[in-house]
Scaffold this active site. Sequence first.
Site, PDB file in Angstrom:
ATOM      1  N   GLU A 191      13.477   5.420 -33.222  1.00  0.00           N
ATOM      2  CA  GLU A 191      14.932   5.066 -33.239  1.00  0.00           C
ATOM      3  C   GLU A 191      15.473   6.344 -34.476  1.00  0.00           C
ATOM      4  O   GLU A 191      14.751   5.969 -35.584  1.00  0.00           O
ATOM      5  CB  GLU A 191      15.398   3.885 -33.532  1.00  0.00           C
ATOM      6  CG  GLU A 191      16.849   3.804 -33.677  1.00  0.00           C
ATOM      7  CD  GLU A 191      17.671   2.272 -33.852  1.00  0.00           C
ATOM      8  OE1 GLU A 191      17.052   1.849 -34.876  1.00  0.00           O
ATOM      9  OE2 GLU A 191      18.168   1.681 -32.978  1.00  0.00           O
ATOM     10  N   TYR A 222      23.509   9.268 -32.621  1.00  0.00           N
ATOM     11  CA  TYR A 222      22.333   8.164 -32.370  1.00  0.00           C
ATOM     12  C   TYR A 222      21.295   8.590 -31.480  1.00  0.00           C
ATOM     13  O   TYR A 222      21.682   9.056 -30.158  1.00  0.00           O
ATOM     14  CB  TYR A 222      22.950   6.555 -32.019  1.00  0.00           C
ATOM     15  CG  TYR A 222      21.769   5.692 -31.678  1.00  0.00           C
ATOM     16  CD1 TYR A 222      21.406   4.647 -32.526  1.00  0.00           C
ATOM     17  CD2 TYR A 222      21.257   5.590 -30.323  1.00  0.00           C
ATOM     18  CE1 TYR A 222      20.624   3.925 -32.269  1.00  0.00           C
ATOM     19  CE2 TYR A 222      20.280   4.773 -30.134  1.00  0.00           C
ATOM     20  CZ  TYR A 222      19.933   3.907 -30.991  1.00  0.00           C
ATOM     21  OH  TYR A 222      18.889   2.886 -30.704  1.00  0.00           O
TER      22      TYR A 222
END
Length: 386
Positions: free
Chosen positions: A197, A109
């Site tokens: 993101e 992530y």
Amino acid sequence: MNIHEHQAKQLLKKFGAIVPNGEACFTVQEVLEKAKKLNLKKYVLKAQIHAGGRGKAGGVKILDNLVDLEKAAKDLLGKKLVTHQTGPNGKEVKRLYLEEPSNIKKEFYLSCLIDRASSKIAFISSDQGGMDIEEVAKKDPSKISTIKINFSDDIKDEDCKKIVQNFNLDDDANLKCINIIKSIYKTFISTDASLIEINPLILTKENNIVCLDAKISFDDNAIFKHPELLELRDLNEEDPTEIEASKHDLAYIKLDGTIGCMVNGAGLAMATMDIIKLHGQEPANFLDVGGGASKEKVSAAFKIILSDKNVKGILINIFGGIMRCDVLAQGIVEAAKETKIDIPLVVRLAGTNSEEGKKILDESGLKIISASDLGDAAKKIVKQVK
Ligand code: ADP
Ligand code: MG
């Protein structure tokens, strides 16, 4: 403003990030034509909606051949995809992204955003990326690290090293990852983004680092500087009433309650929503008409509030500072007549020329309930809608 995954990937690629090859498609035919051109052993088909959680909701499919690809494209196009980010009504899939499959070894992530509290740019990373990052954040937040950096045109190597540290990569992959972080930072700064993101950022079996998903949000207050980004806006993904409101320079956010609110000033609008809740009801919207509300603006605001079928009553709460209450009252009367309001309307006016304003409302012949203060106004409208 948000953009689609395929647009975000194109943008990141322009700034040097590694993304898989792919093509956006709007019809089944287009999917098949582009698949033949790409000529792959397997295909990944991804629903393009402004929401994450697609993988778990069946919006990301890996297909072995063109027959299965056609079936998947037919199934996804036009479908209402419900994910944990769309709300219960879901979002209709109007475009697809056809992409080459990656050989995933590990999912990470990585995100970059503005940390307003410290006035820095924060990079958030975790070696537990992928579709369960929300669970990781809840159950094992120690697996997520945040590195805050000072704003500047370039990101320093030492900061990049800190960000990639817990990915535990070999030297070759580490360098590739640092280059992607630099590209993400460049994209972030150059486009006035508020969030980038990448979930997942992957390590492939070939030891490459690739952005496999991408989400970018831009700062609306800076979007005027980037007309080329504005072209990426997809109005299908936005609430039609919010689009209409933005045309009239009204700050409007639709909510789920029954009491429509028309207020000047964001702080007062927040307080008005709070006091409605305090008296046991829910606001139907946030609406800030701004400082210089004209009759046209008030009228547009009425129409937008009334287009929401859940609205059973309207509370107008105005503090006249620069705006004079008598001018506003005149606007309310004309707009109320024009839109033929047939639900209870409670008005609280305070500040400049409030007495004159009340007089105009009283003499208008309309069924307007006048309130003396904010508490009184909330009580009255709540009583009316009950
Ligand atoms: P969402 O976040 O909306 O669920 P993602 O783009 O992150 O959508 O995809 C979900 C999962 O699907 C990823 O975590 C990854 O495992 C898999 N996936 C997505 N794109 C590809 C691809 N091109 N090749 C292989 N697997 C993929
Ligand atoms: Mg994702």
